[in-house]
Scaffold this motif. Sequence first.
Motif, PDB file in Angstrom:
ATOM      1  N   HIS A  74       0.835  -1.198   0.000  1.00  0.00           N
ATOM      2  CA  HIS A  74       0.000   0.000   0.000  1.00  0.00           C
ATOM      3  C   HIS A  74       0.862   1.236   0.000  1.00  0.00           C
ATOM      4  CE1 HIS A  74      -3.092   2.822   1.281  1.00  0.00           C
ATOM      5  NE2 HIS A  74      -3.953   1.921   0.864  1.00  0.00           N
ATOM      6  N   GLU A  75       0.412   2.255  -0.765  1.00  0.00           N
ATOM      7  CA  GLU A  75       1.254   3.436  -0.926  1.00  0.00           C
ATOM      8  C   GLU A  75       1.346   4.231   0.374  1.00  0.00           C
ATOM      9  OE1 GLU A  75       2.260   5.259  -3.965  1.00  0.00           O
ATOM     10  OE2 GLU A  75       2.033   3.527  -5.255  1.00  0.00           O
ATOM     11  N   GLU A  76       0.177   4.609   0.914  1.00  0.00           N
ATOM     12  CA  GLU A  76       0.213   5.559   2.030  1.00  0.00           C
ATOM     13  C   GLU A  76       0.663   4.908   3.317  1.00  0.00           C
ATOM     14  OE1 GLU A  76      -3.655   7.842   0.208  1.00  0.00           O
ATOM     15  OE2 GLU A  76      -3.724   6.856   2.167  1.00  0.00           O
ATOM     16  N   ARG A  77       0.166   3.692   3.565  1.00  0.00           N
ATOM     17  CA  ARG A  77       0.439   3.117   4.880  1.00  0.00           C
ATOM     18  C   ARG A  77       1.834   2.553   4.984  1.00  0.00           C
ATOM     19  NH1 ARG A  77      -4.731  -0.493   5.072  1.00  0.00           N
ATOM     20  NH2 ARG A  77      -6.277   1.103   4.714  1.00  0.00           N
ATOM     21  N   PHE A  78       2.365   2.075   3.884  1.00  0.00           N
ATOM     22  CA  PHE A  78       3.588   1.282   3.992  1.00  0.00           C
ATOM     23  C   PHE A  78       4.762   1.919   3.267  1.00  0.00           C
ATOM     24  CE2 PHE A  78       6.052  -2.335   4.777  1.00  0.00           C
ATOM     25  CZ  PHE A  78       6.661  -2.739   3.610  1.00  0.00           C
TER      26      PHE A  78
ATOM     27  N   GLY B 148       7.098   6.576  -1.457  1.00  0.00           N
ATOM     28  CA  GLY B 148       5.712   6.896  -1.773  1.00  0.00           C
ATOM     29  C   GLY B 148       5.549   7.501  -3.147  1.00  0.00           C
TER      30      GLY B 148
ATOM     31  N   SER C 240       5.311   4.884   2.072  1.00  0.00           N
ATOM     32  CA  SER C 240       5.759   6.227   2.423  1.00  0.00           C
ATOM     33  C   SER C 240       6.731   6.192   3.587  1.00  0.00           C
ATOM     34  CB  SER C 240       4.566   7.103   2.803  1.00  0.00           C
ATOM     35  OG  SER C 240       3.629   7.064   1.780  1.00  0.00           O
ATOM     36  N   LYS C 241       6.569   5.181   4.474  1.00  0.00           N
ATOM     37  CA  LYS C 241       7.444   5.110   5.630  1.00  0.00           C
ATOM     38  C   LYS C 241       8.879   4.879   5.197  1.00  0.00           C
ATOM     39  CE  LYS C 241       4.052   4.263   8.899  1.00  0.00           C
ATOM     40  NZ  LYS C 241       3.128   3.145   8.746  1.00  0.00           N
TER      41      LYS C 241
END
Lengths: 306, 82
Positions: free
Chosen positions: B23-27, B34, B29-30
Motif C-alpha cells: 500500500h502506498e500511504e500506509r507502507f 511513496g 511512504s514510511k
Amino acid sequence: MDLPQQGYRATKPRARAPPPTADSVLFDDTSSAAPAMNSQGYYTPGYNMAGPQNDMQGGAGPNNMFADPMANAAMMYGSSLANTGKDMVNKEISKFMSVNKLKYFFAVDTRYVLKKLMILMFPYTHQDWEVRYHRDTPLPPRQDVNAPDLYIPTMAFITYILLAGMALGIQKRFSPEVLGLCASTALVWVIIEVLVMLLSLYLLTVHSDLSTFDLIAYSGYKYVGMIFTVLCGLLFGSDGYYVALAWSSCALMFFLVRSLKMKIIPSTDSMGTGSSAKPQFRLYITVVIAVFQPIIIYWLTSHLVR
Amino acid sequence: MAFTLYSLIQTAILCTNAVAVLHEERFLSKFGWGVDQGVGGFGDDPGVKAQILTLIRSVRTVMRVPLIIVNTVCIVLLLLFG
C-alpha cells in the motif's frame, strides 16, 4: 503453415471414402458404361450448394471425383473452411506475439546451423561478432552467422529431454513422469532466467535492442553445451563429464560475453550525460549472465550422470 | 529442485499478489518510496529506485482486477480439489 490445410484435406477424403467404396460395388457397371448419365443425374439435386455433405453419399466412384461437380464444390467448401480457420488462428496468435518476428528467428539453413554450432563449441577463433544490418533491419540468420535464432535452442531443448530420458534409462531410473518433470524443470529455468534478464535490463534502464525472443535465443544456446556435457559424461564416465562441463562452460561464457557485449554495451559513447555507473551496470549484467550459465548447466545435468 | 509447471504458476500468482498488496500511504511512504517521493528527475535516465516504483505502481494498477479473478478461481479450486 500448410499443416492445418493438409489436416483438413486429409480428413475430408477419408470422410467421403467409405460410402463410395461401399456403393461402388453397386455403381461400378453403370459408372464406367455411362458416365454422362451419372453426371446429368447429379445436376438436379446439386442446385442447392448449401448442403454438399448430403449429396456426397452417392458418389460416382473414386475415379470420377474431380469430374463430379459435387465433389468439386465440396472440396472448395472444405478448403474455404480451412482457410477461414487458419485466418482465425493467425489472428488470435498475432494478438500475443507477432508471427513475422518469430519467422525471422526460424529462417535458418544448414550452413548457418553448422557454423553456429561450431562457434558455440569453439568461439575462440571467430573474428567478427558484429550483427550485420540491412537498412535498419537486422539480417536473418540465413545471411548473418552472428544473428540469434530460435531453431537451435528449440532443437537442442528437445534433444536434451530425449537424452535425459536415455541417460535415466541406462541407469534404470526411467519412468515417463520423470521425463515430463525434467522437461518442465528445464523450461521453468529458461523462463526464470529470461524474466530475470528482462527485469534487470528494465530496472537499470539499459536501452538495448534486445527483444524477448533474442533473450530466449541466447539463454537457449546453453542446451547445446548441456547435450555435449551429458554425452561425454555417458561415454567417458565422471571424469569426462567434468572435463566436458569445464570446456562447454568456458566456450559458452566466451560466446555470450562477446555476443552480448555488442548489444548491451554501446561501442560509441552516445550517452554523454549519463551517470558514470551506467557502463558498470552493463558490464555487471553481462558478467552475471555469463557466470550463471555453468551453474545452471551443472544443476540440470549432474543428476543425470552419477 | 524439480519444478513443475504448476509450481511456476503458483509462484507467479504469489509474487504478483505480494506486489499488489504494497500500500502506498500506509507502507511505502514510511520508507521514502511513496507517490510523491519517487519521480524526481525528469532526465533521460530515471535511476533504479524510480524504475522500481514505476514498476510496482503499474503492476498494482494493471493486475488489480485480473488478480481478483485469478485468486477467486484458485480459492474455489483448492477448496474443491485440495
